[in-house]
Design a protein around this motif. Sequence first.
Motif, short mmCIF file in Angstrom:
data_model
loop_
_atom_site.label_atom_id
_atom_site.label_comp_id
_atom_site.label_asym_id
_atom_site.label_seq_id
_atom_site.Cartn_x
_atom_site.Cartn_y
_atom_site.Cartn_z
N GLU A 3 59.20 -64.40 9.06
CA GLU A 3 58.62 -64.03 10.27
C GLU A 3 59.45 -64.45 11.25
OE1 GLU A 3 54.40 -65.26 12.58
OE2 GLU A 3 54.60 -66.28 10.59
N PHE A 4 59.65 -63.33 12.41
CA PHE A 4 60.60 -63.75 13.26
C PHE A 4 59.98 -63.08 14.55
CE2 PHE A 4 62.49 -59.86 11.58
CZ PHE A 4 62.69 -59.15 12.76
N SER A 5 60.26 -63.91 15.95
CA SER A 5 59.98 -63.21 17.20
C SER A 5 61.09 -63.77 18.06
CB SER A 5 58.68 -63.80 17.48
OG SER A 5 58.29 -63.40 19.14
N ILE A 6 62.04 -62.63 18.33
CA ILE A 6 63.32 -62.94 19.32
C ILE A 6 63.10 -62.28 20.69
CG2 ILE A 6 65.57 -62.45 19.26
CD1 ILE A 6 65.28 -62.45 16.27
N LYS A 7 63.58 -63.14 21.60
CA LYS A 7 63.55 -62.71 23.04
C LYS A 7 64.91 -63.17 23.40
CE LYS A 7 58.74 -62.93 24.04
NZ LYS A 7 57.36 -63.51 24.91
N LYS A 8 65.54 -62.26 24.21
CA LYS A 8 66.91 -62.59 24.71
C LYS A 8 67.52 -61.59 25.72
CE LYS A 8 71.74 -63.42 23.12
NZ LYS A 8 71.94 -64.79 23.77
N GLU A 9 67.75 -61.99 26.77
CA GLU A 9 68.39 -61.07 27.95
C GLU A 9 69.83 -60.72 27.52
OE1 GLU A 9 69.68 -62.25 32.30
OE2 GLU A 9 67.55 -61.63 32.43
N LEU A 10 69.94 -59.59 27.44
CA LEU A 10 71.36 -58.83 27.18
C LEU A 10 72.03 -58.04 28.17
CD1 LEU A 10 70.54 -57.30 23.63
CD2 LEU A 10 71.37 -59.53 24.14
N LEU A 11 73.14 -58.12 28.50
CA LEU A 11 73.84 -57.56 29.54
C LEU A 11 74.70 -56.14 28.87
CD1 LEU A 11 74.41 -57.15 32.47
CD2 LEU A 11 76.30 -58.70 32.27
N GLY A 12 74.01 -55.05 29.21
CA GLY A 12 74.84 -53.94 28.48
C GLY A 12 75.34 -53.04 29.83
N LEU A 45 70.32 -59.49 14.08
CA LEU A 45 70.91 -60.18 12.93
C LEU A 45 71.77 -61.31 13.24
CD1 LEU A 45 69.99 -57.23 11.70
CD2 LEU A 45 72.42 -57.38 10.59
N ARG A 46 72.56 -61.46 14.38
CA ARG A 46 73.22 -62.60 14.78
C ARG A 46 72.04 -63.71 14.96
NH1 ARG A 46 78.39 -62.34 15.62
NH2 ARG A 46 78.39 -64.23 17.34
N CYS A 47 71.02 -63.35 15.75
CA CYS A 47 69.88 -64.59 16.12
C CYS A 47 69.40 -65.16 14.90
CB CYS A 47 68.78 -63.99 17.12
SG CYS A 47 69.58 -63.62 18.76
N LEU A 48 68.96 -64.15 13.88
CA LEU A 48 68.60 -64.63 12.70
C LEU A 48 69.41 -65.35 11.69
CD1 LEU A 48 66.94 -61.19 11.12
CD2 LEU A 48 65.67 -63.26 12.06
N ALA A 49 70.85 -65.15 11.97
CA ALA A 49 71.83 -65.90 11.25
C ALA A 49 72.19 -67.23 12.06
CB ALA A 49 73.07 -65.19 10.92
N LEU A 51 73.96 -67.33 14.84
CA LEU A 51 75.23 -67.21 15.41
C LEU A 51 75.20 -66.72 16.84
CD1 LEU A 51 76.61 -64.75 12.71
CD2 LEU A 51 77.40 -67.07 13.02
N GLU A 52 73.89 -66.56 17.40
CA GLU A 52 73.61 -66.31 18.90
C GLU A 52 72.34 -67.20 19.04
OE1 GLU A 52 73.81 -63.00 20.89
OE2 GLU A 52 75.31 -62.08 19.75
N LYS A 53 72.32 -67.93 20.25
CA LYS A 53 71.01 -68.55 20.48
C LYS A 53 69.97 -67.69 21.53
CE LYS A 53 72.48 -73.31 20.24
NZ LYS A 53 72.35 -74.76 20.77
N SER A 54 68.80 -67.86 21.20
CA SER A 54 67.86 -67.05 21.90
C SER A 54 66.45 -67.79 22.08
CB SER A 54 67.69 -65.70 21.24
OG SER A 54 66.91 -66.04 19.81
N LYS A 55 65.56 -67.28 22.81
CA LYS A 55 64.23 -67.92 22.76
C LYS A 55 63.43 -67.18 21.53
CE LYS A 55 60.03 -68.38 25.56
NZ LYS A 55 59.32 -68.03 26.87
N ALA A 56 63.32 -67.91 20.27
CA ALA A 56 62.85 -67.34 19.31
C ALA A 56 61.98 -68.24 18.45
CB ALA A 56 64.19 -66.82 18.38
N TYR A 57 61.30 -67.63 17.62
CA TYR A 57 60.46 -68.20 16.36
C TYR A 57 60.93 -67.58 15.14
CZ TYR A 57 56.79 -69.86 13.21
OH TYR A 57 56.03 -70.47 12.39
N ILE A 58 61.66 -68.32 14.09
CA ILE A 58 62.02 -67.72 13.10
C ILE A 58 61.81 -68.73 11.86
CG2 ILE A 58 64.07 -67.10 11.65
CD1 ILE A 58 65.90 -66.83 14.24
N LYS A 59 60.97 -67.89 10.79
CA LYS A 59 60.39 -68.79 9.81
C LYS A 59 60.52 -68.23 8.69
CE LYS A 59 55.99 -71.11 8.11
NZ LYS A 59 54.69 -71.27 8.30
N VAL A 60 61.31 -68.98 7.61
CA VAL A 60 61.48 -68.08 6.20
C VAL A 60 60.71 -68.95 5.13
CG1 VAL A 60 63.25 -67.75 4.68
CG2 VAL A 60 63.73 -67.38 7.06
#
Length: 282
Positions: A3-12, A45-49, A51-60
């Motif tokens: 289960e995951f919920s990821i929030k992150k501001e990206l600059l594209g 993918l990088r947040c799940l791994a 490798l990047e920080k974000s505002k997230a909830y990740i449960k395995v």
Amino acid sequence: MIEFSIKKELLGVNGVLNLDVSMKLENGEFLALSGDSGSGKTTILRCLAGLEKSKAYIKVDNEIYQDDKVFLPPQKRSIGFVFQDYALFENLSVERNLLFANQDKFLCDKILSLLDLTKLKNRKPHTLSGGQKQRVALGRAVMRMPKILLLDEPLSALDVNLRSKLQDEILKIHKEFNITTILISHDSDEIYKLANRMAILEGGKFTNIGTPKQILLKTKGSQKFAFYGRVLEIQRIDCVFLVTISIAQQLTQVVVCDLEDIKVGDNVMISTKAFNLNLSKI
């Protein structure tokens, strides 16, 4: 359960993009992520791994990888990651690349056999082809026996025939070890062949989630088929137009009577309706 919920501001290239996605996956599922470049696929993918920080909830399963108080570093997460550029240790043999992730020699021999790498186990990466390197990268990721396998367009640089062969290898590994897998891909054939679930990412959000068949199979109206492609050339011959179109790394030519406002470079959909070929701009 993942289960995951990821929030992150990206600059594209188009400014600020607010990534905001949530998903639940059963163990052993194969999820394909698709969407435009810059929509946030690799960031997920990088947040799940880790490798990047974000505002997230990740449960395995029953372990929290990240929430407001917890952030497990990548090495403590049960995750295997296969990148586009292989990221192999050039000074180590194929076998040593796998054993670097896990010293289990029995498991190493099994994976080498599954990926048809046994005869290459003493070779160094610089002596291998692109497809062989990608198999080594896949094998090394699986050596950790991860709960999640992340694949970031690992086959995008390979030719069609080799790509198809490696798709078979990925499917073989997935079924053998029942690893929950998340693949980024723009190839509809690849997604349909490998995944049992698919999510479209647009503007940082999932806009469509379902089976590949539900999402990719076009059944609107009386269409018998529909393909997407890009117009490469338009030739007028008498009262009809001969249009050359690139579809999934192959070229095709279609004859149509009316082009409306379609021009070279446009993305189009080719479909049939009432036995007539239609070309429409998308």
